[in-house]
Write a protein that holds these residues in place. Sequence first.
Motif, PDB file in Angstrom:
ATOM      1  N   ARG B 114       3.120  -1.356  -0.318  1.00 35.95           N
ATOM      2  CA  ARG B 114       2.657  -0.450  -1.363  1.00 35.95           C
ATOM      3  C   ARG B 114       1.368   0.256  -0.948  1.00 35.95           C
ATOM      4  NH1 ARG B 114       2.496  -1.806  -6.170  1.00 35.95           N
ATOM      5  NH2 ARG B 114       3.673  -3.703  -6.387  1.00 35.95           N
ATOM      6  N   GLY B 115       1.151   0.367   0.368  1.00 39.13           N
ATOM      7  CA  GLY B 115      -0.070   0.997   0.874  1.00 39.13           C
ATOM      8  C   GLY B 115      -0.203   2.437   0.418  1.00 39.13           C
ATOM      9  N   ARG B 116      -1.433   2.870   0.197  1.00 40.49           N
ATOM     10  CA  ARG B 116      -1.692   4.235  -0.248  1.00 40.49           C
ATOM     11  C   ARG B 116      -1.756   5.193   0.941  1.00 40.49           C
ATOM     12  NH1 ARG B 116      -3.841   4.231  -5.582  1.00 40.49           N
ATOM     13  NH2 ARG B 116      -4.071   2.110  -6.318  1.00 40.49           N
ATOM     14  N   TYR B 117      -2.543   4.832   1.929  1.00 44.62           N
ATOM     15  CA  TYR B 117      -2.686   5.683   3.114  1.00 44.62           C
ATOM     16  C   TYR B 117      -3.286   4.862   4.245  1.00 44.62           C
ATOM     17  CZ  TYR B 117      -7.545   6.051   1.490  1.00 44.62           C
ATOM     18  OH  TYR B 117      -8.815   5.769   1.082  1.00 44.62           O
ATOM     19  N   TYR B 118      -3.237   5.417   5.421  1.00 43.18           N
ATOM     20  CA  TYR B 118      -3.831   4.740   6.573  1.00 43.18           C
ATOM     21  C   TYR B 118      -4.329   5.797   7.547  1.00 43.18           C
ATOM     22  CZ  TYR B 118       0.779   5.716   8.544  1.00 43.18           C
ATOM     23  OH  TYR B 118       1.919   6.342   8.959  1.00 43.18           O
ATOM     24  N   GLY B 129       3.550   3.566  -0.026  1.00 47.75           N
ATOM     25  CA  GLY B 129       3.342   3.444  -1.471  1.00 47.75           C
ATOM     26  C   GLY B 129       3.452   4.774  -2.192  1.00 47.75           C
ATOM     27  N   ALA B 130       2.956   5.834  -1.566  1.00 50.92           N
ATOM     28  CA  ALA B 130       2.997   7.162  -2.191  1.00 50.92           C
ATOM     29  C   ALA B 130       4.448   7.621  -2.370  1.00 50.92           C
ATOM     30  CB  ALA B 130       2.217   8.160  -1.345  1.00 50.92           C
TER      31      ALA B 130
END
Lengths: 198, 198
Positions: B114-118, B129-130
């Motif tokens: 569910r990561g937003r960004y990296y 996630g996005a």
Amino acid sequence: RIKASGLKLRFCTNETQVTREKFVKKLQGLGFDISVDEVTAPAPAACRVLKERNLRPHLLVHDDVVPEFAEIDKANPNCVVVGDAADNFSYANLNEAFRVLIELENPVLISLGRGRYYKETDGLKLDVGAYMKALEYACDIQAEVVGKPAKMFFESALAEVGVQPQQAIMIGDDIVNDVGGAQQCGMRALQVRTGKYR
Amino acid sequence: RIKASGLKLRFCTNETQVTREKFVKKLQGLGFDISVDEVTAPAPAACRVLKERNLRPHLLVHDDVVPEFAEIDKANPNCVVVGDAADNFSYANLNEAFRVLIELENPVLISLGRGRYYKETDGLKLDVGAYMKALEYACDIQAEVVGKPAKMFFESALAEVGVQPQQAIMIGDDIVNDVGGAQQCGMRALQVRTGKYR
């Protein structure tokens, strides 16, 4: 008939894939007596917001709606405007819009609608709302939606005609975007059982 | 040192852009004594879920992680698995995944994180996630997340080692994904001030 009666008329559309000019031409082709000045649409509504708040947008929109933003300063952007960009919703373009937002101290995301999906001849397509949600989540922000059913959108239309909400009636085929939005704004509303009504 | 002590060891990663084989090779190159069997990662965790529930996935993942799903039946899909697909997050691919979901009676969306960004060398990128949020919104559903900090992910790792949560300790640099996730699962956890710790 409405025009002949002397009543003031305004067409409110969530169309964001073309300019009002093209939209009006299409309706004229279908026999409607309509001019560009009579149309309230998300892109010009967004332009008003941008001007009022001195916002310079990075645009993630359909190529055909870009001309609506012709008079807007887009240098050194301090917000992102997202519309139904269709093929412009590429991985690269989404990352670019995201980077503009995340680097702002106060990220402002303006969305020309919150639609989930729509149907085209070659099948269902994700609408602007889905991409709005992706950017909202990545940046931990809330977008500001211009377009039906946003209150601001109906207020814009009312102001352009110069009448109060209680003097106006909204006619549309969408119970949420047309009827619900107008009622929340203090207007009366009427749902027609045509168009996308099921 | 941990290995020499006789303690059981398990590497838990949210890496979803490569197979465990490649991931392990990279760590071996950095001097770690590690084998594929010691790695818990979202893709194989998802495979376990798919098998248990007779789910046949439509994959929207990175090309390099596709081999992890080699043994999974993907014909006539009844769910979508989304990972950090990077360049595979095209407009066409997103529409395709969306259409698979919306046509299901019970749409199941499994997300490998569910990561937003990296951050990559060429800048920030939207994470899985996005895109998960975009599909959730369009289909009005909730994704099931495999990967840290999901409870199921840590339980998977524990089961593979064959110990109870209270017998295990999680060591990681991420306060939410590593420490928080493990604690919610009944494990103790230790945050190291290395890696992405700020």
